[in-house]
Design a protein around this motif. Structure first.
Motif, PDB file in Angstrom:
ATOM      1  N   PRO A 103       0.684  -1.074  -0.040  1.00 49.63           N
ATOM      2  CA  PRO A 103      -0.200   0.055   0.074  1.00 49.63           C
ATOM      3  C   PRO A 103       0.728   1.657   0.116  1.00 49.63           C
ATOM      4  O   PRO A 103       2.089   1.746   0.873  1.00 49.63           O
ATOM      5  CB  PRO A 103      -0.967   0.072   1.691  1.00 49.63           C
ATOM      6  N   VAL A 104       0.460   2.349  -0.519  1.00 47.93           N
ATOM      7  CA  VAL A 104       0.661   3.134  -0.692  1.00 47.93           C
ATOM      8  C   VAL A 104       0.162   4.596  -0.152  1.00 47.93           C
ATOM      9  O   VAL A 104      -1.016   4.507  -0.299  1.00 47.93           O
ATOM     10  CB  VAL A 104       1.370   3.646  -2.705  1.00 47.93           C
ATOM     11  N   PHE A 105       0.504   5.548   0.660  1.00 51.69           N
ATOM     12  CA  PHE A 105      -0.125   6.962   1.403  1.00 51.69           C
ATOM     13  C   PHE A 105       0.398   7.433   1.271  1.00 51.69           C
ATOM     14  O   PHE A 105       1.320   8.336   0.435  1.00 51.69           O
ATOM     15  CB  PHE A 105      -0.547   6.316   3.049  1.00 51.69           C
ATOM     16  N   ALA A 106      -1.182   8.925   0.611  1.00 50.37           N
ATOM     17  CA  ALA A 106      -0.542  10.658   0.658  1.00 50.37           C
ATOM     18  C   ALA A 106      -0.365  10.798   2.073  1.00 50.37           C
ATOM     19  O   ALA A 106      -0.254  10.822   3.436  1.00 50.37           O
ATOM     20  CB  ALA A 106      -1.434  11.377   0.524  1.00 50.37           C
ATOM     21  N   PRO A 107       0.960  11.795   2.082  1.00 52.56           N
ATOM     22  CA  PRO A 107       2.076  12.172   3.608  1.00 52.56           C
ATOM     23  C   PRO A 107       0.682  13.121   3.758  1.00 52.56           C
ATOM     24  O   PRO A 107       1.852  13.950   5.008  1.00 52.56           O
ATOM     25  CB  PRO A 107       3.336  12.384   2.696  1.00 52.56           C
ATOM     26  N   MET A 108       0.608  13.717   3.090  1.00 52.75           N
ATOM     27  CA  MET A 108      -0.241  15.122   3.616  1.00 52.75           C
ATOM     28  C   MET A 108      -1.788  15.541   2.391  1.00 52.75           C
ATOM     29  O   MET A 108      -1.580  14.645   1.661  1.00 52.75           O
ATOM     30  CB  MET A 108       0.738  16.373   3.274  1.00 52.75           C
ATOM     31  N   GLU A 109      -2.665  16.336   3.004  1.00 48.58           N
ATOM     32  CA  GLU A 109      -2.875  16.756   2.511  1.00 48.58           C
ATOM     33  C   GLU A 109      -2.513  17.356   1.210  1.00 48.58           C
ATOM     34  O   GLU A 109      -1.959  18.054   0.839  1.00 48.58           O
ATOM     35  CB  GLU A 109      -4.700  17.314   3.028  1.00 48.58           C
ATOM     36  N   GLY A 110      -3.534  16.951  -0.130  1.00 50.71           N
ATOM     37  CA  GLY A 110      -3.968  17.863  -1.911  1.00 50.71           C
ATOM     38  C   GLY A 110      -4.673  17.016  -2.019  1.00 50.71           C
ATOM     39  O   GLY A 110      -6.132  16.975  -2.088  1.00 50.71           O
ATOM     40  N   THR A 111      -4.558  17.682  -3.684  1.00 48.61           N
ATOM     41  CA  THR A 111      -5.650  16.970  -4.535  1.00 48.61           C
ATOM     42  C   THR A 111      -5.050  16.265  -5.757  1.00 48.61           C
ATOM     43  O   THR A 111      -3.642  16.053  -5.591  1.00 48.61           O
ATOM     44  CB  THR A 111      -6.237  18.446  -4.838  1.00 48.61           C
ATOM     45  N   VAL A 112      -5.485  15.244  -6.703  1.00 53.48           N
ATOM     46  CA  VAL A 112      -5.033  14.957  -7.663  1.00 53.48           C
ATOM     47  C   VAL A 112      -4.840  16.178  -8.499  1.00 53.48           C
ATOM     48  O   VAL A 112      -6.173  16.275  -8.979  1.00 53.48           O
ATOM     49  CB  VAL A 112      -5.967  13.713  -8.808  1.00 53.48           C
ATOM     50  N   HIS A 113      -3.411  16.091  -9.249  1.00 46.19           N
ATOM     51  CA  HIS A 113      -3.148  17.075  -9.983  1.00 46.19           C
ATOM     52  C   HIS A 113      -3.052  16.265 -11.637  1.00 46.19           C
ATOM     53  O   HIS A 113      -4.458  17.231 -12.062  1.00 46.19           O
ATOM     54  CB  HIS A 113      -1.971  16.799  -9.943  1.00 46.19           C
ATOM     55  N   SER A 114      -3.055  14.827 -11.722  1.00 49.90           N
ATOM     56  CA  SER A 114      -3.283  14.145 -12.931  1.00 49.90           C
ATOM     57  C   SER A 114      -2.686  12.684 -12.879  1.00 49.90           C
ATOM     58  O   SER A 114      -2.421  12.271 -11.773  1.00 49.90           O
ATOM     59  CB  SER A 114      -2.410  15.120 -14.194  1.00 49.90           C
ATOM     60  N   PHE A 115      -3.142  12.083 -13.274  1.00 53.46           N
ATOM     61  CA  PHE A 115      -2.706  10.284 -13.218  1.00 53.46           C
ATOM     62  C   PHE A 115      -2.832  10.433 -15.257  1.00 53.46           C
ATOM     63  O   PHE A 115      -3.530  10.594 -15.861  1.00 53.46           O
ATOM     64  CB  PHE A 115      -3.677  10.097 -12.984  1.00 53.46           C
ATOM     65  N   ARG A 116      -2.266   8.512 -15.277  1.00 49.62           N
ATOM     66  CA  ARG A 116      -2.158   8.387 -16.554  1.00 49.62           C
ATOM     67  C   ARG A 116      -1.460   7.200 -16.026  1.00 49.62           C
ATOM     68  O   ARG A 116      -0.443   6.715 -15.414  1.00 49.62           O
ATOM     69  CB  ARG A 116      -1.040   9.810 -17.735  1.00 49.62           C
ATOM     70  N   PHE A 117      -1.249   6.047 -17.531  1.00 50.89           N
ATOM     71  CA  PHE A 117      -0.372   5.250 -17.551  1.00 50.89           C
ATOM     72  C   PHE A 117      -0.174   5.167 -18.111  1.00 50.89           C
ATOM     73  O   PHE A 117       0.052   5.161 -20.114  1.00 50.89           O
ATOM     74  CB  PHE A 117      -2.156   3.918 -18.039  1.00 50.89           C
ATOM     75  N   ASN A 118       1.839   5.580 -18.623  1.00 51.95           N
ATOM     76  CA  ASN A 118       2.265   5.941 -19.300  1.00 51.95           C
ATOM     77  C   ASN A 118       2.740   4.622 -19.266  1.00 51.95           C
ATOM     78  O   ASN A 118       4.357   4.129 -18.787  1.00 51.95           O
ATOM     79  CB  ASN A 118       3.085   6.165 -18.078  1.00 51.95           C
ATOM     80  N   ASP A 119       2.476   3.827 -20.579  1.00 53.57           N
ATOM     81  CA  ASP A 119       2.919   2.021 -21.273  1.00 53.57           C
ATOM     82  C   ASP A 119       3.934   1.993 -22.295  1.00 53.57           C
ATOM     83  O   ASP A 119       3.830   1.889 -22.904  1.00 53.57           O
ATOM     84  CB  ASP A 119       1.447   1.836 -21.053  1.00 53.57           C
ATOM     85  N   ILE A 120       4.811   2.771 -21.561  1.00 51.91           N
ATOM     86  CA  ILE A 120       5.893   2.643 -22.150  1.00 51.91           C
ATOM     87  C   ILE A 120       7.484   1.768 -21.678  1.00 51.91           C
ATOM     88  O   ILE A 120       7.575   1.929 -20.783  1.00 51.91           O
ATOM     89  CB  ILE A 120       6.957   3.904 -22.282  1.00 51.91           C
ATOM     90  N   HIS A 121       7.965   0.903 -22.154  1.00 50.92           N
ATOM     91  CA  HIS A 121       9.373   0.271 -21.929  1.00 50.92           C
ATOM     92  C   HIS A 121       9.849   1.433 -20.670  1.00 50.92           C
ATOM     93  O   HIS A 121      10.547   1.491 -21.494  1.00 50.92           O
ATOM     94  CB  HIS A 121       9.645  -0.695 -22.264  1.00 50.92           C
ATOM     95  N   GLY A 122      10.074   1.037 -19.707  1.00 49.95           N
ATOM     96  CA  GLY A 122      10.715   1.606 -18.762  1.00 49.95           C
ATOM     97  C   GLY A 122      10.304   2.914 -18.641  1.00 49.95           C
ATOM     98  O   GLY A 122      10.958   3.549 -17.486  1.00 49.95           O
ATOM     99  N   ASP A 123       8.722   3.245 -18.501  1.00 48.80           N
ATOM    100  CA  ASP A 123       8.689   4.162 -18.332  1.00 48.80           C
ATOM    101  C   ASP A 123       7.638   4.422 -16.966  1.00 48.80           C
ATOM    102  O   ASP A 123       7.800   2.921 -16.168  1.00 48.80           O
ATOM    103  CB  ASP A 123       7.704   4.759 -19.023  1.00 48.80           C
ATOM    104  N   TYR A 124       7.378   5.092 -15.965  1.00 52.13           N
ATOM    105  CA  TYR A 124       6.476   4.889 -14.514  1.00 52.13           C
ATOM    106  C   TYR A 124       5.586   3.612 -14.777  1.00 52.13           C
ATOM    107  O   TYR A 124       5.259   3.308 -13.813  1.00 52.13           O
ATOM    108  CB  TYR A 124       5.598   6.227 -14.460  1.00 52.13           C
ATOM    109  N   GLY A 125       4.961   3.673 -16.290  1.00 51.38           N
ATOM    110  CA  GLY A 125       3.854   2.800 -15.857  1.00 51.38           C
ATOM    111  C   GLY A 125       2.288   3.763 -15.144  1.00 51.38           C
ATOM    112  O   GLY A 125       2.457   4.434 -15.186  1.00 51.38           O
TER     113      GLY A 125
END
Length: 224
Positions: A103-125
């Motif tokens: 599991p991964v947690f937010a360290p402090m309050e905020g908002t979702v700026h953006s998100f994406r599936f970076n589906d390239i070998h070696g990228d973030y996924g």
């Protein structure tokens, strides 16, 4: 300026559940000093994963950690980091290596700026970026190599509370084809990017990128 504000704001909520009283961390070196990490291992994601897992097992550690401002040889495994004149090799975040599904947690309050599936070998996924504000200063935290299901139901500007579970370490097919881990990065100016921001830069551009991406351990507080 941002570093001083973040230091003053301590403590943050943990990004991963780590108990320094009972859990051990393994500092992991992915520079050319690590001669055990051969090209044969790097070219095979499963062998690379087995290598990381064996190190954690041998040292009886739950997580491996490290990488900020590290000049890494491991990026030679993907054309994603190649450029015409100079490859990208300098790491701008901290990696936490561990089991898929962690599991991964937010360290402090905020908002979702953006998100994406970076589906390239070696990228973030699968990637999530949060926007935060402290004392009038806006900055962002990036979470890379996540589970693809963590992007379901997200919306930009969605409110996130401190300590909220936001994601999990993704497995190989969904995390950019890496051994399971979290790439955590602080970014001051997103420079117009959405769902993505360089986590690795050219060495010749290190001053610019390190200034925009301060040491994530200010928030993580996992490296002595």
């Amino acid at each position: 300026m941002l570093e001083k504000i973040l230091e003053h704001y301590q403590p943050f909520q943990p990004v991963v559940l780590f108990d320094p009283e009972n859990d051990s961390l393994l500092a992991m070196d992915f520079t050319d000093r690590n001669t055990t990490l051969t090209a044969e291992i790097l070219d095979d994601t499963q062998k690379f994963t087995d290598y990381v897992n064996q190190l954690l097992t041998d040292h009886e550690c739950r997580f491996g950690i490290g990488g900020y401002a590290e000049h890494r040889t491991i990026y030679s495994r993907s054309e994603h980091f190649s450029t015409a004149d100079e490859p990208r090799r300098l790491h701008l975040g901290i990696d936490i290596w561990g089991a898929p599904g962690t599991p991964v947690f937010a360290p402090m309050e905020g908002t979702v700026h953006s998100f994406r599936f970076n589906d390239i070998h070696g990228d973030y996924g699968a990637t999530i970026i949060l926007r935060h504000q402290l004392e009038g200063h806006v900055f962002h935290t990036l979470y890379g190599h996540l589970s693809l299901r963590d992007l379901e139901g997200l919306q930009e500007n969605m409110r996130i509370v401190a300590g909220q579970q936001i994601a999990h370490f993704g497995d190989i097919p969904e995390n950019g084809h890496w051994p399971p881990h979290l790439h955590f990065q602080i970014i001051t100016d997103m420079e117009g990017n959405k769902g993505d921001y360089p986590g690795v830069c050219r060495y010749s551009e290190r001053e610019k990128y390190l200034a925009n991406c301060p040491d994530p351990n200010i928030i993580l507080q996992m490296i002595p």
